[in-house]
Design an enzyme around this catalytic site. Sequence first.
Site, PDB file in Angstrom:
ATOM      1  N   HIS A  96      53.146  34.561  53.738  1.00 14.25           N
ATOM      2  CA  HIS A  96      51.726  34.440  54.207  1.00 14.25           C
ATOM      3  C   HIS A  96      51.151  35.615  53.716  1.00 14.25           C
ATOM      4  O   HIS A  96      49.954  36.147  54.686  1.00 14.25           O
ATOM      5  CB  HIS A  96      51.722  34.261  55.574  1.00 14.25           C
ATOM      6  CG  HIS A  96      52.646  33.039  56.252  1.00 14.25           C
ATOM      7  ND1 HIS A  96      52.119  31.821  56.645  1.00 14.25           N
ATOM      8  CD2 HIS A  96      53.961  33.177  56.410  1.00 14.25           C
ATOM      9  CE1 HIS A  96      53.055  31.098  56.971  1.00 14.25           C
ATOM     10  NE2 HIS A  96      54.334  31.913  57.043  1.00 14.25           N
TER      11      HIS A  96
ATOM     12  N   SER B  95      34.144  48.627  33.498  1.00 17.90           N
ATOM     13  CA  SER B  95      32.948  48.086  34.164  1.00 17.90           C
ATOM     14  C   SER B  95      31.876  48.622  33.450  1.00 17.90           C
ATOM     15  O   SER B  95      31.662  49.647  32.978  1.00 17.90           O
ATOM     16  CB  SER B  95      32.726  48.077  35.505  1.00 17.90           C
ATOM     17  OG  SER B  95      31.391  48.074  36.040  1.00 17.90           O
TER      18      SER B  95
ATOM     19  N   GLU C 160      43.334  38.182  35.679  1.00 19.04           N
ATOM     20  CA  GLU C 160      42.258  37.381  36.229  1.00 19.04           C
ATOM     21  C   GLU C 160      42.085  36.231  35.376  1.00 19.04           C
ATOM     22  O   GLU C 160      41.869  34.945  35.846  1.00 19.04           O
ATOM     23  CB  GLU C 160      41.034  38.246  36.455  1.00 19.04           C
ATOM     24  CG  GLU C 160      41.290  39.176  37.653  1.00 19.04           C
ATOM     25  CD  GLU C 160      40.317  40.076  37.713  1.00 19.04           C
ATOM     26  OE1 GLU C 160      39.015  39.767  37.834  1.00 19.04           O
ATOM     27  OE2 GLU C 160      40.284  41.322  37.638  1.00 19.04           O
TER      28      GLU C 160
END
Length: 488
Positions: free
Chosen positions: A182, A303, A316
């Site tokens: 979890h 970035s 990702e």
Amino acid sequence: MTPNMKDAANQDKMESQADRAETREGKAVLWSGRLREKPGKEAFAFQASIKVDKVLAGDDIRGSRAHVAMLAKQGIIDGETAALLDAGLERIAQELESGSLVVDEDAEDIHSFIEGILTARLGDTGRMLHAGRSRNDQVALDLRLYLKREVPGLCAELALSIETLLDLAEKHSASIMPGYTHLQRAQPLTLGHHLCAWACGLERDLGRFEDALKRLDQCPLGSGALAGSSLPLDREALAASLGFPEPTLNAMDSVADRDFALELASASAITMTHLSRFCEDLVLWASAEFGFINLSEAWSTGSSIMPQKKNPDFAELIRGKAGRAGGNLMTLLVLLKGLPYAYDKDLQEDKEALFDSLGTASRSLRMFRGMMAGAEFNTEKMREALEGGFLEATDAAEYLVRKGLPFRRAHEAVALIVRDCIDAGQRSIAGRGLADLKNRSPLFEADLYEAIQPAACVAARSLPGGPAPLEVKRQIAVLREKLARKGP
Ligand code: ARG
């Protein structure tokens, strides 16, 4: 053919142009005889597949050459015709290879293109090639040949990824880290155990691809459009000459079946799903909040606005690409659902989804492997993350079970101790004195403190499948042994 086109056919460089001209006039298509009208340019392009199936060129020629040899052996064409056809096909293969002949993307599909070139060059001799054959069994054959050629490369990528994980698992067989359920800290593990868990998934993926390859290893050629042929074709010989152990059993099934596409798209989707989960762990671990992993700069991106950023884009993107793989599998399932037997043009849509799935899985595995090989694990951070999470609670309960307490009672006693700790602001069971512990269960003795050290907790879980360093080493050995047995 117009005289103009005959000239073109004699000039190597202009052949594809000749074919294009014929296509535009609706002549070079393989099926135009019966139809008085032909599709317009846009409609023709809509039903064409050459942009996707041109990768089958080599396989198509290989199949055609086997077909020619079989036709000659069976006396359906004479030896001289067969020699001309074979030489013509070989030449097309060489020219495509060298780039002196370029696939004409205005043709309908790769089968029409190659037969069109052959016929432009050889005239009626070229027209003898297709006896006893349909593009339906031809494309089924080409796909199987292509997959037998391409999928082993994907299997090799899987094996390399597994090896990379196992090397890392070996290095970190005793590096202790928190395990999660979890996404909450659960029990101490070893990093080697975690990496072996990933390797187990990829090892099953490898098995799925290999299994699919075994099942598709039957030769559909000689099935014709759906009902075989009245010509005395030798399907056994075709299968043998193309490296298949046997021909397919039923001609209708041969042209209608795309189970191999479903199986490979499914294996790809499962592989990508695995990678997406591993990558999700990596993205979390690369965050400052976890700090478990330092991805190398070469496997990170920055970035455009925030100068400080180092983002795990590769992880990702692999995670994102799992969506394509699942989508492609769905495309194929829906494509086949309710499709009447035998061949339907819908089947032409199979290739784009399948090729995309295989390519996506293959490229993603390469990226994943590179990213993992360049990463550094911060084992210090992993150890720190064990603190304050009471990950030793299950081991404390099992300590009591070993002393004869029923598990439910042990669970309750330790739960109350955890509550006591939280109330007293203590970050681990070891923070409590023996008298306090005995207050919850008189079975506790001083040896508990040693038993709930993270290293002791992990070492004690040495059952097959457990995270104990020695057991992790055994798992690594088993997985390596499996890989070695699969070997090329
Ligand atoms: N381009 C077609 C495909 O990929 C080849 C088979 C065409 N057969 C036909 N009857 N239209 O499936």
